[in-house]
Design an enzyme around this catalytic site. Structure first.
Site, PDB file in Angstrom:
ATOM      1  CB  CYS A 140      -0.911  -0.016   1.221  1.00  0.00           C
ATOM      2  SG  CYS A 140      -0.082  -0.484   2.756  1.00  0.00           S
ATOM      3  CG  HIS A 220      -0.337   3.666   5.830  1.00  0.00           C
ATOM      4  ND1 HIS A 220       0.017   3.013   6.984  1.00  0.00           N
ATOM      5  CD2 HIS A 220      -0.502   2.682   4.899  1.00  0.00           C
ATOM      6  CE1 HIS A 220       0.071   1.703   6.765  1.00  0.00           C
ATOM      7  NE2 HIS A 220      -0.256   1.478   5.519  1.00  0.00           N
TER       8      HIS A 220
HETATM    9  P1  NAD Z   1      -5.382 -11.049   5.996  1.00  0.00           P
HETATM   10  O1  NAD Z   1      -4.838 -11.763   7.151  1.00  0.00           O
HETATM   11  O2  NAD Z   1      -6.482 -10.040   6.191  1.00  0.00           O
HETATM   12  O3  NAD Z   1      -5.924 -12.091   4.915  1.00  0.00           O
HETATM   13  C1  NAD Z   1      -5.206 -13.218   4.552  1.00  0.00           C
HETATM   14  C2  NAD Z   1      -6.173 -14.368   4.312  1.00  0.00           C
HETATM   15  O4  NAD Z   1      -5.456 -15.491   3.873  1.00  0.00           O
HETATM   16  C3  NAD Z   1      -6.923 -14.769   5.579  1.00  0.00           C
HETATM   17  O5  NAD Z   1      -8.276 -14.990   5.225  1.00  0.00           O
HETATM   18  C4  NAD Z   1      -6.236 -16.066   5.982  1.00  0.00           C
HETATM   19  O6  NAD Z   1      -7.113 -16.930   6.671  1.00  0.00           O
HETATM   20  C5  NAD Z   1      -5.889 -16.633   4.618  1.00  0.00           C
HETATM   21  N1  NAD Z   1      -4.816 -17.637   4.623  1.00  0.00           N
HETATM   22  C6  NAD Z   1      -3.879 -17.882   5.561  1.00  0.00           C
HETATM   23  N2  NAD Z   1      -3.074 -18.899   5.168  1.00  0.00           N
HETATM   24  C7  NAD Z   1      -3.521 -19.289   3.957  1.00  0.00           C
HETATM   25  C8  NAD Z   1      -3.124 -20.283   3.031  1.00  0.00           C
HETATM   26  N3  NAD Z   1      -2.092 -21.095   3.277  1.00  0.00           N
HETATM   27  N4  NAD Z   1      -3.814 -20.405   1.880  1.00  0.00           N
HETATM   28  C9  NAD Z   1      -4.863 -19.599   1.597  1.00  0.00           C
HETATM   29  N5  NAD Z   1      -5.292 -18.639   2.454  1.00  0.00           N
HETATM   30  C10 NAD Z   1      -4.626 -18.486   3.605  1.00  0.00           C
HETATM   31  O7  NAD Z   1      -4.152 -10.389   5.242  1.00  0.00           O
HETATM   32  P2  NAD Z   1      -4.150  -9.135   4.286  1.00  0.00           P
HETATM   33  O8  NAD Z   1      -4.097  -7.900   5.105  1.00  0.00           O
HETATM   34  O9  NAD Z   1      -5.236  -9.276   3.269  1.00  0.00           O
HETATM   35  O10 NAD Z   1      -2.729  -9.272   3.606  1.00  0.00           O
HETATM   36  C11 NAD Z   1      -2.495 -10.142   2.522  1.00  0.00           C
HETATM   37  C12 NAD Z   1      -1.266  -9.686   1.767  1.00  0.00           C
HETATM   38  O11 NAD Z   1      -1.513  -8.356   1.293  1.00  0.00           O
HETATM   39  C13 NAD Z   1       0.014  -9.596   2.593  1.00  0.00           C
HETATM   40  O12 NAD Z   1       1.108  -9.863   1.739  1.00  0.00           O
HETATM   41  C14 NAD Z   1       0.053  -8.144   3.006  1.00  0.00           C
HETATM   42  O13 NAD Z   1       1.356  -7.690   3.295  1.00  0.00           O
HETATM   43  C15 NAD Z   1      -0.501  -7.487   1.758  1.00  0.00           C
HETATM   44  N6  NAD Z   1      -1.073  -6.161   1.974  1.00  0.00           N
HETATM   45  C16 NAD Z   1      -1.869  -5.901   3.047  1.00  0.00           C
HETATM   46  C17 NAD Z   1      -2.376  -4.633   3.235  1.00  0.00           C
HETATM   47  C18 NAD Z   1      -3.202  -4.285   4.422  1.00  0.00           C
HETATM   48  O14 NAD Z   1      -3.174  -3.158   4.859  1.00  0.00           O
HETATM   49  N7  NAD Z   1      -3.961  -5.182   4.990  1.00  0.00           N
HETATM   50  C19 NAD Z   1      -2.091  -3.632   2.307  1.00  0.00           C
HETATM   51  C20 NAD Z   1      -1.331  -3.942   1.173  1.00  0.00           C
HETATM   52  C21 NAD Z   1      -0.817  -5.214   1.024  1.00  0.00           C
END
Ligand code: NAD
Length: 338
Positions: A140, A220
Site C-alpha cells: 500500500c 497511513h
Molecule cells: P489477511 O490476514 O487479512 O488475509 C489473509 C487471508 O489469507 C486470511 O483470510 C487467511 O485466513 C488466509 N490464509 C492464511 N493462510 C492461507 C493459506 N495457506 N492459503 C490460503 N489462504 C490463507 O491479510 P491481508 O491484510 O489481506 O494481507 C495479505 C497480503 O496483502 C500480505 O502480503 C500483506 O502484506 C498485503 N497487503 C496488506 C495490506 C493491508 O493493509 N492489509 C495492504 C497492502 C498489502
C-alpha cells in the site's frame, strides 16, 4: 472472460474478488480459504465458489455448514490467473503450487521482491509485467509513493525523494495489533524498507524513507519532499496531478482535516467498505520552493492496491495495455474522486 482465482480471502483478497467481479472482462472462478469464519460465510452469500486452501481443514467447513467446491489445487488448475492474497510469507510457500499448474500468479506486497519476476504498479511499470508468470503488486505504501513519483519523474525529473510514513498500527479488524498508546519509530533504523521497495519499481531512483507506527487504524499518512530537476510552480503540480485518476486532490472547500473525515466521505459517497482506492492528497499541502515539492497524502492501506491487482491481471494475461486497463478498472469501480 479471464477466469480469476483468489487464494486468501481476507482484507485484500475479498476486496480484489469484488473488484474483479465488477470488471467487464473477468470473472471470479472461486476463492480459497483456510478456515470457516465470517468472511467465508460472506463469500458463500455473494455466490463465490469456496475452495479449501488446506486439505486437513476441509472438514471444518462442513462442520460449519459451509459447502466447499473443492481443493485449492482444482481452483488453480482451472484458473487463467491466481491472485495470492495470503498473509506475508505464505505466498512464497504457494509459488510451487502455481508453477505445478502453470498458472500465472500475482502476489502481494508482504512477499519479498526476489520471489517474483516483476514488482508492479500500474501507473509506473505496467509493461514490465506483460506475460510475466510471477508478479508482486507492491505494498500500500509503495503503491501510494509510486503513483506520485511517476508523473513527477515524467514531467520534471526527480533528483531525490524524502518521505516520512506515519503508518497505522493495524487494520480495523486486526484486534491483535498495536501500539495502543505509543508512537514508535518503526523501523527505528533509517532508511525504512519502503525506500528500497519503491526502487523495485524505479530502480534508479534516489529515495530515503523514515517509518513510524501510531495508534490508528484508518489510514497511513505520508509527508513527502521531492527535489525535482527543475524549478516548479505549485499550481503546475496541482494541474499535473489533477489529470491522474488515482490521485484525489482533496479540495479545501470539503473541509476534510484528516483520515476520519476522509473515511466518512468515502462512506457517504457509497464506496464499498468506505474504501479509498485513490491516494488522498491535501491540495493545500501541495507546495514548492525552487526545485522542492512538498505534500501530505493519506493512503488507505486496505484498498489502494485493489485496482492495481485488477490491472496486473490484464498485464500478465496480455489482455490490455496500461492506459486501456487503468481506464477500464477505474470506470468499473468508479475511481476518480474530484
Ligand atoms: P489477511 O490476514 O487479512 O488475509 C489473509 C487471508 O489469507 C486470511 O483470510 C487467511 O485466513 C488466509 N490464509 C492464511 N493462510 C492461507 C493459506 N495457506 N492459503 C490460503 N489462504 C490463507 O491479510 P491481508 O491484510 O489481506 O494481507 C495479505 C497480503 O496483502 C500480505 O502480503 C500483506 O502484506 C498485503 N497487503 C496488506 C495490506 C493491508 O493493509 N492489509 C495492504 C497492502 C498489502
Amino acid at each position: 472472460m479471464q477466469q480469476v482465482a483468489i487464494n486468501g480471502y481476507g482484507t485484500i483478497g475479498k476486496r480484489v474478488a469484488d473488484a474483479v467481479r465488477q470488471q467487464p472482462d473477468m470473472e471470479v472462478l472461486g476463492v480459497a480459504k483456510t478456515r470457516p469464519n465470517f468472511e467465508a460465510e460472506t463469500a458463500i452469500d455473494k455466490g463465490f465458489p469456496l475452495y479449501a486452501a488446506v486439505e486437513e481443514r476441509t472438514e471444518l467447513f462442513a462442520e460449519a455448514g459451509l459447502e466447499i467446491a473443492g481443493p485449492v489445487e482444482d481452483l488453480v488448475a482451472e484458473a487463467d490467473v491466481v491472485v495470492d492474497a495470503t498473509p506475508s510469507g505464505i505466498g512464497a510457500q504457494n509459488k510451487a503450487l502455481y508453477e505445478e499448474y502453470d498458472t500465472p500468479a500475482l502476489y502481494q506486497g508482504g512477499e519479498d521482491a526476489d520471489l517474483v519476476d516483476v514488482s508492479f504498479n500500474a501507473r509506473s511499470n505496467f509493461e514490465d509485467a506483460v506475460d510475466a508468470d510471477h508478479v508482486r503488486v507492491v505494498s500500500c505504501n509503495t503503491t501510494g509513493l509510486s503513483r506520485v513519483i511517476a508523473p513527477l519523474r515524467e514531467e520534471y525529473g526527480v533528483e531525490k525523494v524524502r518521505a516520512t510514513l506515519v503508518r497505522r498500527g493495524g487494520d480495523p479488524g486486526q484486534s491483535d495489533r498495536g501500539p495502543i498508546n505509543d508512537i514508535l519509530p518503526n523501523p527505528v533504523t533509517i532508511p525504512s524498507h519502503h525506500g528500497p521497495d519503491v526502487e523495485t519499481i524505479f530502480p534508479d531512483l534516489d529515495i530515503d524513507t523514515l517509518g513510524m507506527k501510531v495508534p490508528a487504524t484508518l489510514m497511513h499518512m505520508h509527508s513527502l519532499n521531492v527535489t525535482l530537476e527543475e524549478d516548479v510552480d505549485a499550481a503546475d503540480v496541482r494541474n499535473l496531478f489533477a489529470d491522474e485518476s488515482r490521485l484525489f486532490l482533496i479540495p479545501e472547500r470539503m473541509d476534510i482535516d484528516g483520515s476520519g473525515k476522509l473515511k466518512e466521505y468515502a462512506l457517504d459517497a457509497g464506496r464499498p467498505r468506505g474504501d479509498l482506492w485513490e491516494n488522498c492528497l491535501w491540495a493545500e499541502s501541495i507546495s514548492t520552493e525552487g526545485r522542492d515539492f512538498y505534500c501530505f497524502q493519506g493512503i488507505h492501506q486496505e484498498s489502494d492496491v485493489v485496482p492495481e491487482n485488477v490491472d496486473a491481471i490484464r498485464a500478465v494475461t496480455g489482455a490490455a495495455d496500461a492506459e486501456e486497463s487503468i481506464a477500464t478498472t477505474d470506470e468499473a469501480l468508479g475511481i476518480g474522486l474530484r
